[in-house]
Design a protein around this motif. Sequence first.
Motif, PDB file in Angstrom:
ATOM      1  N   PHE A  47     -88.498 -17.128  -9.789  1.00 17.50           N
ATOM      2  CA  PHE A  47     -87.671 -16.075  -9.173  1.00 17.50           C
ATOM      3  C   PHE A  47     -86.372 -15.844  -9.954  1.00 17.50           C
ATOM      4  O   PHE A  47     -85.868 -14.729 -10.008  1.00 17.50           O
ATOM      5  N   ARG A  58     -82.766 -13.426  -5.102  1.00 13.54           N
ATOM      6  CA  ARG A  58     -83.490 -14.428  -5.892  1.00 13.54           C
ATOM      7  C   ARG A  58     -83.346 -15.808  -5.262  1.00 13.54           C
ATOM      8  O   ARG A  58     -84.312 -16.573  -5.181  1.00 13.54           O
ATOM      9  N   SER A  62     -86.369 -18.130  -3.642  1.00 16.70           N
ATOM     10  CA  SER A  62     -86.627 -19.518  -4.079  1.00 16.70           C
ATOM     11  C   SER A  62     -86.657 -20.477  -2.895  1.00 16.70           C
ATOM     12  O   SER A  62     -87.375 -21.472  -2.913  1.00 16.70           O
TER      13      SER A  62
END
Length: 367
Positions: A47, A58, A62
Amino acid sequence: MSDTKLVELCDLPYPELERFIVEKLGMKRFRVGQIWQWIWVRNVSDFAAMTDLPQADRALLSERASIRWPSIADVRVSGDGTTKFLLELADGEHVETVLIPSDAPRRPHDAAARMTQCLSTQVGCAMACSFCSTGRLGFRRNMTMGEILGQVQVARAYLHDTQPERPIIRNLVYMGMGEPLLNLANVMDSLRTLQHPRGLAFSPRRITVSTCGIEKGMKEFGESGLAFLAVSLHAPNQRLRGQLMPRAAHWPLEELLAALESYPLKTRERITLEYLVIAGVNNQPEHVRELARICAHLKAKLNLIPYNPTPDTPYRAPTPEELLCFEKALWAKGITAIVRKSKGQDIEAACGQLCATHEAQAEQKGA
Ligand code: SAH
């Protein structure tokens, strides 16, 4: 580390990915298309590398999700360029997939060589056909959509990293381990994902799904129009089919053929009938006559597959003369029969030779 289980994004068809990203994670809807492209087109699973997403998105991804492809446990390359991968899935199960170089001669304007990839759909197989190595394993479990398509992503990454010419995977055949119509939902999801216009955008005309003939599933698959159909016929009468493929033959040949007669086909489309040629068993003059009767009622072409020897079977492969003689006899009856050249036999990558056990791999290496 969060306690919540990570959601595996490669198992989500587009609408489900959308639901997860928008409803569960609260991200903007247009992010879905971006993430989809990172997963399927750019083949990126980290990511942090998804540079057009905001940092916060992001980080959230994750925390809540993962993108896990199978890992390569072994690669074997045949003298003819066929490449067989032994893949390990997240739970430690193994499957095989094969890349086959295209036969068509390269034209000067072709940018790259073309490959056909053969995909597995189940770990093992429940059908136990008498001539097939996969059948020996028995059935272990269905593959998820992400595992089915993970084969493509792993092979794309491998070609990208190892071949300066960057060959293209042009055609897909669902002819590896397992019976696709017994894992219909995941197989259909995988086809829709492959064909998604914002993803790999495969045309249904470049994909063939092969089945030994499963009553429940054939109709739904046909109506979907998601791929061409190939049917493993292998015998022209119920008695012989029952001997060669006892479980598939639970659906009587008569009924299978009737289903094929009403199978929805597009203009000029034909069903492929696969016919394993086993010397002295199903290549006699009476079989030619029976095949002629069958083909007279169907829009079909016949693919002849010379039997590939597998351990502990009583069968013999036809000699080139026997094969030619059978092919000629079929042509004489007006049947379009084509011999499918077998590739990758030296690395047990040909039809019916996929078995994906560590022991089998070890033996092959030791041999
Ligand atoms: N279960 C599906 C998908 C497997 S496709 C199906 O039966 O169609 C694999 C193809 O290889 C099938 O046509 C299968 O019958 C054929 N096959 C199996 N064992 C083989 C062998 N020893 N030699 C040649 N072809 C074989």
